[in-house]
Design a protein around this motif. Structure first.
Motif, mmCIF file in Angstrom:
data_model
loop_
_atom_site.group_PDB
_atom_site.id
_atom_site.type_symbol
_atom_site.label_atom_id
_atom_site.label_comp_id
_atom_site.label_asym_id
_atom_site.label_seq_id
_atom_site.Cartn_x
_atom_site.Cartn_y
_atom_site.Cartn_z
ATOM 1 N N ALA A 220 0.832 -1.207 0.000
ATOM 2 C CA ALA A 220 0.000 0.000 0.000
ATOM 3 C C ALA A 220 0.869 1.261 0.000
ATOM 4 C CB ALA A 220 -0.933 -0.007 1.209
ATOM 5 N N ASN A 221 0.431 2.259 -0.786
ATOM 6 C CA ASN A 221 1.250 3.467 -0.930
ATOM 7 C C ASN A 221 0.406 4.677 -1.330
ATOM 8 O OD1 ASN A 221 3.771 4.797 -0.861
ATOM 9 N ND2 ASN A 221 4.118 4.499 -3.052
ATOM 10 N N SER A 222 -0.885 4.693 -0.908
ATOM 11 C CA SER A 222 -1.794 5.759 -1.362
ATOM 12 C C SER A 222 -2.740 6.200 -0.244
ATOM 13 C CB SER A 222 -2.625 5.256 -2.553
ATOM 14 O OG SER A 222 -1.843 4.583 -3.501
ATOM 15 N N PRO A 223 -2.219 6.762 0.855
ATOM 16 C CA PRO A 223 -3.107 7.067 1.982
ATOM 17 C C PRO A 223 -3.809 8.422 1.919
ATOM 18 C CG PRO A 223 -0.828 7.439 2.619
ATOM 19 C CD PRO A 223 -0.802 6.905 1.211
ATOM 20 N N GLY A 227 -5.988 16.242 0.445
ATOM 21 C CA GLY A 227 -5.691 16.709 1.790
ATOM 22 C C GLY A 227 -6.273 15.876 2.909
ATOM 23 N N ARG A 228 -6.953 14.779 2.587
ATOM 24 C CA ARG A 228 -7.550 13.916 3.603
ATOM 25 C C ARG A 228 -6.790 12.592 3.671
ATOM 26 N NH1 ARG A 228 -12.869 15.810 4.475
ATOM 27 N NH2 ARG A 228 -12.733 18.070 4.192
ATOM 28 N N GLU A 229 -6.679 12.063 4.893
ATOM 29 C CA GLU A 229 -6.102 10.733 5.079
ATOM 30 C C GLU A 229 -7.241 9.725 5.028
ATOM 31 O OE1 GLU A 229 -3.097 8.281 8.074
ATOM 32 O OE2 GLU A 229 -3.800 10.289 8.629
ATOM 33 N N LEU A 230 -7.191 8.817 4.053
ATOM 34 C CA LEU A 230 -8.319 7.932 3.784
ATOM 35 C C LEU A 230 -7.947 6.487 4.087
ATOM 36 C CD1 LEU A 230 -9.475 9.706 0.503
ATOM 37 C CD2 LEU A 230 -10.365 10.022 2.822
ATOM 38 N N TRP A 231 -7.990 5.620 3.093
ATOM 39 C CA TRP A 231 -7.567 4.232 3.265
ATOM 40 C C TRP A 231 -6.059 4.156 3.044
ATOM 41 C CZ3 TRP A 231 -11.517 0.588 0.356
ATOM 42 C CH2 TRP A 231 -12.804 0.830 0.856
ATOM 43 N N ARG A 232 -5.435 3.095 3.545
ATOM 44 C CA ARG A 232 -4.003 2.928 3.309
ATOM 45 C C ARG A 232 -3.720 2.773 1.810
ATOM 46 N NH1 ARG A 232 -3.230 5.485 6.956
ATOM 47 N NH2 ARG A 232 -2.267 4.935 8.942
ATOM 48 N N HIS A 383 -10.460 -5.084 2.813
ATOM 49 C CA HIS A 383 -9.867 -4.912 4.139
ATOM 50 C C HIS A 383 -8.403 -4.495 4.020
ATOM 51 C CE1 HIS A 383 -8.942 -5.852 8.383
ATOM 52 N NE2 HIS A 383 -10.232 -5.652 8.555
ATOM 53 N N ALA A 384 -7.690 -5.096 3.068
ATOM 54 C CA ALA A 384 -6.286 -4.738 2.865
ATOM 55 C C ALA A 384 -6.162 -3.296 2.374
ATOM 56 C CB ALA A 384 -5.637 -5.697 1.876
ATOM 57 N N CYS A 385 -7.081 -2.879 1.502
ATOM 58 C CA CYS A 385 -7.045 -1.488 1.042
ATOM 59 C C CYS A 385 -7.270 -0.524 2.206
ATOM 60 C CB CYS A 385 -8.102 -1.260 -0.039
ATOM 61 S SG CYS A 385 -7.745 -2.086 -1.614
#
Length: 509
Positions: A220-223, A227-232, A383-385
């Motif tokens: 995972a490399n797209s959090p 400007g918002r922290e979303l899924w990993r 779930h992994a996302c």
């Protein structure tokens, strides 16, 4: 969608003719499979990486045409938006020191592209979603000046009939709308191709589906987005929502989205192509002048142009691909699960893990997909996302009792999947030095519980704790990411946080 697409307005007769041609292509594919016309095994793999352009301030640069003009290499192409590029690495035969060769080719290509981008005050960034992207960056005016992208956008917008709704509830919540598919351009990925025979296709595709969640958990490399922290790994929900042709009523009826994990294990490549025709209306009803069945009757190899084009507008995370090389047709599994980055070493480690694992799992006497419900594989992927390296996955129990159990992703990878990947790479004939180096990167990520997404998140929060404003913290995190990406050491070795004093500027050559 890499082919040149030119078309005017589409009428009713265009769509009727296209549907007829699609059916002819599907019949042609069935004949090719029945007549065993496909290429023999060559153990060929391929690699494509989507890239971002950013300036010394870490902000996106809308200038892929200028950068591509300077690069002047057919290995680099446009992508959906003006801040995107794609690099394609020529197919390689799996075996020997293939991964070291790939790493060297990638480093050379990316360093050259980066130097050329520096000439116009930009740089190459290999990341799943550029954290500094703003909503105003992802508008139709910033789509690349290529007719196929404009046409695709117009057709998806027309099919939906209203604005796209982006609603992702993660660490924080993002809720907004878009009038175009431009937000899809935020998603930059690695695509891993594997040429397979028709007889092996279903086993390889099923194996790839089963391990998609493990790939995401460790890679995972797209959090961040807007400007918002979303899924990993926020690419999959963003990609789904930004290309969703279904208004809410069709979603409520259970109509399938064009960005799709799937709904069943398969027995043949034909299953996937047939589903694509049965479930998804044409977006680009552009007819080829070839009649595939007469071509087959004359002993030729049909292009199946309509089938290939239609297939390119359905975004499965593991996509079937029909291609022709030197007049001989072949099939590929295209794995689209992984985000780009963080470094070349990380990308190659992810590739080694994937190719080794699909080889081992596809040859097991009791394949994992006979013991894991498809619904569990799909739930694992989501779930992994969401949770990345901290995900818990459902997986078949080892031993005599059967059934499934929930296990931390890092434990599953270290205890069960890495040994399988090592065995698979050995079966491909990969040198032990390559195998141990790149699988060792995966093992270290699991031991330290860190990947690109967790590094970004931790570094961002350290910056907030030191009193930085959110936008400044995201920009500083992006600049630091770029520095470390170009140094090239794998992400599990990166120090968390910003250096003291904070680095001024980037992206320098």
């Amino acid at each position: 969608m890499g082919e040149k697409v030119v078309a005017g307005p589409f009428g009713l007769s265009d769509r009727q003719r296209y549907r007829s041609k699609l059916q002819q292509c599907l019949a042609g594919l069935a004949r090719l499979l029945t007549e065993k016309r496909f290429d023999r095994p060559k153990n060929l793999m391929g690699l494509e990486i989507e890239l971002n352009l950013a300036g010394p301030d870490g902000m996106p640069r809308m200038m892929n045409a200028q950068v591509l003009e300077r690069i002047a290499s057919r290995d680099f192409q446009t992508e959906l938006a003006m801040f995107n590029l794609e690099v394609n690495i020529a197919p390689h035969r799996l075996g020997g020191r293939v991964f070291d060769r790939l790493a060297e080719e990638l480093r050379t290509s990316l360093a050259y592209a980066h130097r050329k981008a520096n000439e116009v005050d930009a740089g190459i960034v290999m990341i799943g979603i550029l954290p500094t992207l703003a909503r105003d960056d992802l508008i139709s005016a910033n789509l690349s000046d290529v007719e196929r992208y404009t046409l695709l956008n117009d057709q998806i917008v027309a099919a939906r009939g209203e604005d796209f709704v982006l609603d992702i509830d993660g660490v924080e919540r993002l809720s907004c709308t878009s009038a175009s598919i431009a937000p899809e351009a935020a998603c930059t990925s690695v695509q891993l191709h594997l040429q397979v025979t028709p007889g092996r296709f279903a086993d390889v595709w099923n194996a790839a589906q089963a391990i998609a969640a493990a790939q995401i958990a460790i890679g995972a490399n797209s959090p961040f987005l807007f400007g918002r922290e979303l899924w990993r790994e926020s690419r999959p929900p963003l990609f789904l929502q930004s290309t969703d042709t279904r208004p809410p009523e069709l979603q409520a009826q259970g109509v399938r989205p064009r960005t799709w994990f799937g709904e069943r294990w398969i027995t043949s490549a034909y299953d996937l192509f047939e589903e694509n025709l049965r479930y998804f209306p044409a977006l680009l009803p552009i007819c080829d002048d070839e009649d595939p069945l007469p071509v087959l009757d004359e002993g030729g190899t049909p292009r199946l142009g309509e089938l290939v084009l239609h297939n390119g507008t359905i975004y499965r995370w593991n996509r079937p691909v029909y291609g022709i090389d030197d007049g001989v047709p072949h099939l590929r599994v295209e794995n689209r699960v992984l985000p780009a980055g963080p470094t070349v070493t990380d990308v190659i480690a992810n590739a080694a893990f994937y190719y080794g694992l699909v080889r081992a799992l596809s040859e097991e006497a009791r394949p994992v997909w006979t013991r894991l419900p498809f619904e569990a594989a799909a739930a694992n992927f989501d779930h992994a996302c969401r949770y990345g390296i901290d995900a818990q996955l459902e997986w078949p129990r080892r031993g005599r009792y059967g059934g499934t159990t929930r296990v931390p992703a890092v434990q599953l990878v270290r205890d069960e999947l890495l040994p399988l990947a090592a065995a698979g790479l050995e079966a491909w004939g990969v040198e032990p030095a390559d195998r141990d180096l790149y699988l060792g990167v995966i093992e270290e990520r699991c031991k330290r519980r860190i990947n690109g997404a967790s590094w970004q998140s931790r570094t961002f929060h350290r910056a907030l704790e030191k009193g930085m404003e959110r936008d400044a913290a995201l920009a500083a995190t992006t600049k630091r990411y770029c520095e470390l990406m170009h140094l090239g050491e794998p992400v599990h070795t990166w120090p968390v946080g910003l250096p003291e004093p904070a680095t001024a500027g980037l992206i320098a050559s």
